[in-house]
Design an enzyme around this catalytic site. Structure first.
Site, PDB file in Angstrom:
ATOM      1  N   HIS A   3      20.614 -48.934  45.480  1.00  0.00           N
ATOM      2  CA  HIS A   3      20.649 -48.784  44.019  1.00  0.00           C
ATOM      3  C   HIS A   3      19.264 -49.047  43.445  1.00  0.00           C
ATOM      4  O   HIS A   3      18.478 -49.828  43.996  1.00  0.00           O
ATOM      5  CB  HIS A   3      21.677 -49.753  43.409  1.00  0.00           C
ATOM      6  N   GLU A  51      19.941 -41.144  39.904  1.00  0.00           N
ATOM      7  CA  GLU A  51      19.945 -41.949  38.676  1.00  0.00           C
ATOM      8  C   GLU A  51      18.499 -42.193  38.245  1.00  0.00           C
ATOM      9  O   GLU A  51      17.816 -43.044  38.842  1.00  0.00           O
ATOM     10  CB  GLU A  51      20.601 -43.313  38.924  1.00  0.00           C
TER      11      GLU A  51
HETATM   12  O1  LIG Z   1      22.956 -47.905  37.347  1.00  0.00           O
HETATM   13  C1  LIG Z   1      23.963 -47.329  36.971  1.00  0.00           C
HETATM   14  C2  LIG Z   1      25.183 -47.252  37.800  1.00  0.00           C
HETATM   15  O2  LIG Z   1      24.974 -47.763  39.056  1.00  0.00           O
HETATM   16  C3  LIG Z   1      24.020 -46.704  35.650  1.00  0.00           C
HETATM   17  O3  LIG Z   1      24.083 -47.709  34.718  1.00  0.00           O
HETATM   18  P1  LIG Z   1      24.481 -47.338  33.219  1.00  0.00           P
HETATM   19  O4  LIG Z   1      25.807 -46.606  33.281  1.00  0.00           O
HETATM   20  O5  LIG Z   1      24.581 -48.659  32.540  1.00  0.00           O
HETATM   21  O6  LIG Z   1      23.388 -46.475  32.691  1.00  0.00           O
END
Ligand SMILES: O=C(CO)COP(=O)(O)O
Length: 214
Positions: free
Chosen positions: A85, A133
């Site tokens: 992550h 992400e």
């Molecule tokens: O890092 C995330 C999920 O692992 C995304 O976070 P948010 O949904 O708070 O933007």
């Protein structure tokens, strides 16, 4: 679409969120999983919700103090794990080692990536899915699907070019059914989200909205 709710280290009640996720999954037929703190895995799994770990270490049984053993999270009820992550980046060799570890007790795996190049590299290691992400959008109000649709489309193409069997998820700022539908339109087969549910006054209502378009 798979909805994977990462509770990070937010000060929410993991069991209450898990019960809401379980109920919304049951009533909608949508696939929803919750990834709590490792210490809360068993309590969350006891609710019956699909339960994921936030990380497993690239280790086997043995002298590894402070590690998160894949077999231990599976014993606690987890059926999958996030890896790499954005808030818990690990070395390439350790992503590979953690995938091997996760495979021993049969955990499903999602490797996170910042961008299409990293998504392709992660796909080459053979996880079940890669989640793109963009770090700058994590925790914000604008969904990756509207703020940066190209990163989702390009990551889906990059992952498919490496390994067609690896799914592409996306995350950052996802908080509504509209965001989930937009992610699906861009080629994602799942969303990874956190603050939209973990910081909500009414997580159940948010979860119902999230799956409304699935
Ligand atoms: O890092 C995330 C999920 O692992 C995304 O976070 P948010 O949904 O708070 O933007």
């Amino acid at each position: 679409m798979f909805v994977l709710v990462n509770l990070k280290a937010y000060p929410c009640d993991p069991v209450a969120v898990a019960e809401a996720a379980r109920d919304v999954a049951d009533e909608s037929g949508a696939r929803i999983a919750v990834a709590p703190q490792a210490a809360h895995l068993a309590a969350v799994a006891d609710t019956g919700v699909e339960t994921w770990a936030q990380h497993v270490s690239p280790v086997e049984h043995g002298s590894h103090t402070g590690s998160t053993l894949a077999e231990a999270v599976a014993d606690a009820g987890a059926v999958g794990t996030l890896l790499n992550h954005s808030e818990n980046r690990i070395k390439l060799a350790d992503i590979d080692g953690s995938l091997v570890a996760a495979d021993r007790p049969g955990l499903e795996t999602v490797v996170c990536a910042n961008n299409p190049d990293q998504a392709a590299a992660a796909a080459a290691l053979g996880p079940d899915a890669v989640a793109v992400e963009p770090p700058e959008l994590i925790g914000g109000d604008v969904s990756v699907a509207s703020a940066d649709p190209a990163i989702v489309e390009d990551s889906a193409a990059a992952v498919a070019a490496v390994d067609d069997d690896v799914d592409l998820f996306c995350g950052a700022g996802v908080s509504s059914g509209e965001d989930v539908s937009a992610a699906a339109d861009l080629g994602a087969s799942g969303v990874l989200l956190a603050s939209g549910v973990a910081k909500a006054d009414d997580p159940r209502a948010v979860l119902r909205d999230l799956v409304s378009g699935i």
